[in-house]
Design a protein around this motif. Structure first.
Motif, PDB file in Angstrom:
ATOM      1  N   LEU A  20       0.827  -1.198   0.000  1.00 25.37           N
ATOM      2  CA  LEU A  20       0.000   0.000   0.000  1.00 25.37           C
ATOM      3  C   LEU A  20       0.864   1.252   0.000  1.00 25.37           C
ATOM      4  O   LEU A  20       2.007   1.241   0.455  1.00 25.37           O
ATOM      5  CB  LEU A  20      -0.912   0.022   1.224  1.00 25.37           C
ATOM      6  N   MET A  21       0.315   2.331  -0.500  1.00 23.92           N
ATOM      7  CA  MET A  21       0.985   3.627  -0.493  1.00 23.92           C
ATOM      8  C   MET A  21      -0.046   4.701  -0.205  1.00 23.92           C
ATOM      9  O   MET A  21      -1.255   4.508  -0.365  1.00 23.92           O
ATOM     10  CB  MET A  21       1.653   3.899  -1.839  1.00 23.92           C
ATOM     11  N   GLN A  22       0.435   5.861   0.210  1.00 22.03           N
ATOM     12  CA  GLN A  22      -0.435   7.008   0.395  1.00 22.03           C
ATOM     13  C   GLN A  22      -0.496   7.824  -0.891  1.00 22.03           C
ATOM     14  O   GLN A  22       0.505   7.971  -1.591  1.00 22.03           O
ATOM     15  CB  GLN A  22       0.073   7.895   1.525  1.00 22.03           C
ATOM     16  N   ALA A  23      -1.660   8.377  -1.168  1.00 21.85           N
ATOM     17  CA  ALA A  23      -1.834   9.214  -2.360  1.00 21.85           C
ATOM     18  C   ALA A  23      -3.003  10.154  -2.154  1.00 21.85           C
ATOM     19  O   ALA A  23      -3.946   9.848  -1.416  1.00 21.85           O
ATOM     20  CB  ALA A  23      -2.077   8.343  -3.593  1.00 21.85           C
ATOM     21  N   LEU A  24      -2.930  11.308  -2.801  1.00 24.19           N
ATOM     22  CA  LEU A  24      -4.021  12.280  -2.776  1.00 24.19           C
ATOM     23  C   LEU A  24      -4.845  12.125  -4.049  1.00 24.19           C
ATOM     24  O   LEU A  24      -4.352  12.359  -5.148  1.00 24.19           O
ATOM     25  CB  LEU A  24      -3.472  13.702  -2.692  1.00 24.19           C
ATOM     26  N   PRO A  49     -12.440  18.632  -3.118  1.00 25.49           N
ATOM     27  CA  PRO A  49     -12.719  17.213  -3.406  1.00 25.49           C
ATOM     28  C   PRO A  49     -11.465  16.358  -3.508  1.00 25.49           C
ATOM     29  O   PRO A  49     -11.213  15.688  -4.511  1.00 25.49           O
ATOM     30  CB  PRO A  49     -13.471  17.281  -4.737  1.00 25.49           C
ATOM     31  N   LEU A  50     -10.640  16.392  -2.466  1.00 29.24           N
ATOM     32  CA  LEU A  50      -9.438  15.580  -2.376  1.00 29.24           C
ATOM     33  C   LEU A  50      -9.581  14.617  -1.217  1.00 29.24           C
ATOM     34  O   LEU A  50     -10.222  14.929  -0.199  1.00 29.24           O
ATOM     35  CB  LEU A  50      -8.204  16.453  -2.141  1.00 29.24           C
ATOM     36  N   ARG A  51      -8.944  13.451  -1.337  1.00 30.16           N
ATOM     37  CA  ARG A  51      -8.968  12.486  -0.250  1.00 30.16           C
ATOM     38  C   ARG A  51      -7.605  11.824  -0.147  1.00 30.16           C
ATOM     39  O   ARG A  51      -7.059  11.336  -1.157  1.00 30.16           O
ATOM     40  CB  ARG A  51     -10.044  11.430  -0.493  1.00 30.16           C
ATOM     41  N   LEU A  52      -7.029  11.824   1.048  1.00 28.14           N
ATOM     42  CA  LEU A  52      -5.796  11.083   1.281  1.00 28.14           C
ATOM     43  C   LEU A  52      -6.171   9.629   1.477  1.00 28.14           C
ATOM     44  O   LEU A  52      -6.898   9.282   2.414  1.00 28.14           O
ATOM     45  CB  LEU A  52      -5.064  11.626   2.508  1.00 28.14           C
ATOM     46  N   SER A  53      -5.699   8.781   0.574  1.00 26.72           N
ATOM     47  CA  SER A  53      -6.105   7.377   0.554  1.00 26.72           C
ATOM     48  C   SER A  53      -4.911   6.444   0.619  1.00 26.72           C
ATOM     49  O   SER A  53      -3.804   6.804   0.211  1.00 26.72           O
ATOM     50  CB  SER A  53      -6.899   7.082  -0.728  1.00 26.72           C
ATOM     51  N   ALA A  98      -8.481  10.866 -10.050  1.00 27.18           N
ATOM     52  CA  ALA A  98      -7.073  10.704 -10.380  1.00 27.18           C
ATOM     53  C   ALA A  98      -6.209  11.221  -9.247  1.00 27.18           C
ATOM     54  O   ALA A  98      -6.614  12.109  -8.496  1.00 27.18           O
ATOM     55  CB  ALA A  98      -6.738  11.468 -11.664  1.00 27.18           C
ATOM     56  N   VAL A  99      -5.014  10.656  -9.135  1.00 23.90           N
ATOM     57  CA  VAL A  99      -3.987  11.187  -8.238  1.00 23.90           C
ATOM     58  C   VAL A  99      -3.310  12.331  -8.972  1.00 23.90           C
ATOM     59  O   VAL A  99      -2.730  12.135 -10.052  1.00 23.90           O
ATOM     60  CB  VAL A  99      -2.961  10.104  -7.859  1.00 23.90           C
ATOM     61  N   LEU A 100      -3.384  13.531  -8.418  1.00 22.48           N
ATOM     62  CA  LEU A 100      -2.844  14.710  -9.082  1.00 22.48           C
ATOM     63  C   LEU A 100      -1.324  14.771  -8.946  1.00 22.48           C
ATOM     64  O   LEU A 100      -0.700  13.962  -8.270  1.00 22.48           O
ATOM     65  CB  LEU A 100      -3.480  15.973  -8.503  1.00 22.48           C
ATOM     66  N   GLY A 101      -0.721  15.786  -9.590  1.00 26.14           N
ATOM     67  CA  GLY A 101       0.710  16.029  -9.480  1.00 26.14           C
ATOM     68  C   GLY A 101       1.465  15.671 -10.747  1.00 26.14           C
ATOM     69  O   GLY A 101       1.612  14.496 -11.072  1.00 26.14           O
ATOM     70  N   ASP A 158      -5.955   6.403 -14.911  1.00 24.55           N
ATOM     71  CA  ASP A 158      -5.323   5.093 -14.948  1.00 24.55           C
ATOM     72  C   ASP A 158      -3.916   5.045 -14.372  1.00 24.55           C
ATOM     73  O   ASP A 158      -3.412   3.961 -14.084  1.00 24.55           O
ATOM     74  CB  ASP A 158      -5.254   4.593 -16.402  1.00 24.55           C
ATOM     75  N   LEU A 159      -3.262   6.193 -14.247  1.00 24.80           N
ATOM     76  CA  LEU A 159      -1.885   6.230 -13.764  1.00 24.80           C
ATOM     77  C   LEU A 159      -1.759   7.326 -12.705  1.00 24.80           C
ATOM     78  O   LEU A 159      -2.127   8.470 -12.972  1.00 24.80           O
ATOM     79  CB  LEU A 159      -0.905   6.507 -14.910  1.00 24.80           C
ATOM     80  N   PRO A 160      -1.222   7.019 -11.536  1.00 22.01           N
ATOM     81  CA  PRO A 160      -1.125   8.048 -10.494  1.00 22.01           C
ATOM     82  C   PRO A 160      -0.096   9.110 -10.819  1.00 22.01           C
ATOM     83  O   PRO A 160       0.955   8.849 -11.410  1.00 22.01           O
ATOM     84  CB  PRO A 160      -0.709   7.252  -9.251  1.00 22.01           C
ATOM     85  N   GLY A 161      -0.399  10.350 -10.409  1.00 19.08           N
ATOM     86  CA  GLY A 161       0.551  11.440 -10.529  1.00 19.08           C
ATOM     87  C   GLY A 161       1.452  11.510  -9.311  1.00 19.08           C
ATOM     88  O   GLY A 161       1.487  10.603  -8.479  1.00 19.08           O
ATOM     89  N   GLY A 162       2.149  12.632  -9.187  1.00 20.04           N
ATOM     90  CA  GLY A 162       3.203  12.746  -8.191  1.00 20.04           C
ATOM     91  C   GLY A 162       2.758  13.012  -6.770  1.00 20.04           C
ATOM     92  O   GLY A 162       3.594  12.997  -5.865  1.00 20.04           O
TER      93      GLY A 162
END
Length: 391
Positions: A20-24, A49-53, A98-101, A158-162
């Motif tokens: 697992l990892m953390q992501a916004l 509308p962000l969630r730390l997951s 999507a994971v932003l960044g 489909d692909l997480p950002g930074g």
């Protein structure tokens, strides 16, 4: 063929074999979009509308590498998305949740690397479109097609950002960073590439003897440095409304600092005329103007600050606005839009980092992912220049 990783990337549970990892994660919400657009900076960051997951680390498609994120910047385009300032007409070109960044400094096998976030025909497993074939992959005609959802890294479901601890990036988009370049400078590679591309497009083929940069945030300041590194020797004016921005602009190569665009116009001897309903028109001005504020008002100011027959380079990327277009046809002003960068331009920018001394001073604050409300609050309030996440 590359596999889409949309489902596992944003799932709430992970298979036992995947860490697992953390992501916004950004989850679109029309009510919050309307509220944040209406309230602007008064809208509380915690209500965005962000969630730390906790997400499963992304699978690594063929041709991709898994990277550990070291730093990731908060861009003006991220804030525009979160605060409802983006143009709805662009919504089909991106995908959410999507994971932003997209401003990313990472590690691969202990080596520091920066990431070109573009997802073109190559990454999408498609034959080259005409734009990609001529080297303009940033203008890829297939940004909504192929093996991944629409958008670039940071705007792709489909692909997480930074804004995550781990990402996957195609090998062709990974660039090692010279060991002499500090982290805080390296994380600015992506916005600097935006500036370098715009300068090549609108200015470098026929350098103006004197030009004005409107706005001294990240894009404006990296533009100042990029101009000097690319060999611009003309007189460089900057509109900087904050003392820290003015100090940085001068240290990066600006010759003259002005507190407002009007003051900058008056410095050139431009003549001001008052019209009906309080409207203002100008004659004279700068050979070229770079609009880097990202505000509709900044673009309007730039359209009058440039002299007749001059050039305006739009780097700040404003969205919808009520705009007076009369300066463009009445004064024959040329407007150049610039959004991204080609593979070649990004690679050139990476090489320029060793000459971009002082750029690291723009990074004013670092925040862990869990402090995202404070980070976004600081970025939107412009308490510093560049705010970054340190996952």
């Amino acid at each position: 063929m590359l596999r889409s990783v949309a489902a596992p990337a944003l799932a709430n549970t992970a298979p036992a074999s995947r860490a697992l990892m953390q992501a916004l994660v950004f989850y679109p919400s029309i009510p919050r979009y309307v509220a944040s657009r209406m309230l602007g900076k008064r809208y509380p960051a915690r209500a965005l509308p962000l969630r730390l997951s906790s997400l499963p680390e992304p699978e690594r498609p063929e041709g991709f590498e898994r990277l550990k994120v070291r730093l990731s910047g908060i861009c003006g385009s991220d804030l525009a998305l979160l605060y409802g300032k983006n143009s709805p007409s662009l919504s089909p070109m991106f995908s959410f949740p999507a994971v932003l960044g997209h401003e990313i400094l990472a590690e691969l096998g202990g080596v520091r690397v920066v990431v070109n976030p573009v997802l073109s025909c190559l990454e999408r497993g498609l034959p080259e479109c005409p734009a990609c074939a001529r080297g303009d992959d940033h203008l890829c005609q297939n940004v909504t097609e192929g093996n991944f959802a629409p958008g670039m890294l940071g705007f792709c479901a489909d692909l997480p950002g930074g804004w995550a601890q781990r990402i996957v990036v195609h090998r062709e988009r990974i660039f090692p960073v010279d060991e002499r370049v500090p982290d805080e400078r390296a994380v600015l590679t992506e916005p600097m590439a935006v500036a370098v591309h715009g300068i090549h497009t609108a200015l470098a083929r026929d350098w103006p003897k004197e030009l004005l940069v409107v706005g001294a945030g990240t894009i404006g300041l990296v533009t100042v440095k990029a101009l000097r590194v690319m060999g611009y020797t003309g007189v460089l004016h900057v509109v900087a409304r904050r003392s820290r921005q003015a100090e940085l602009a001068r240290s990066l190569g600006a010759d003259h600092i002005h507190p407002s665009t009007q003051a900058a116009q008056q410095a050139t001897g431009a003549r001001r005329y008052r019209g009906l309903l309080g409207a203002t028109a100008w004659r004279g001005g700068y050979e070229a103007v770079v609009e880097a504020s990202g505000s509709p008002g900044g673009l309007q100011e730039a359209s009058w600050a440039v002299r007749e027959g001059g050039r305006v380079l739009l780097l700040g990327a404003p969205g919808m606005a009520l705009h007076d277009f009369s300066p463009y046809w009445f004064r024959e002003v040329r407007l150049f839009g610039s959004y991204c960068y080609s593979w070649d331009t990004f690679a050139q920018t990476v090489k320029m980092l060793t000459e971009a001394e002082g750029l690291e001073a723009l990074v004013s604050q670092r925040f862990p992912l869990e402090a995202w409300p404070e980070a976004l609050g600081a970025a939107s309030a412009k308490k510093g220049v560049k705010v970054v996440f340190q996952p």
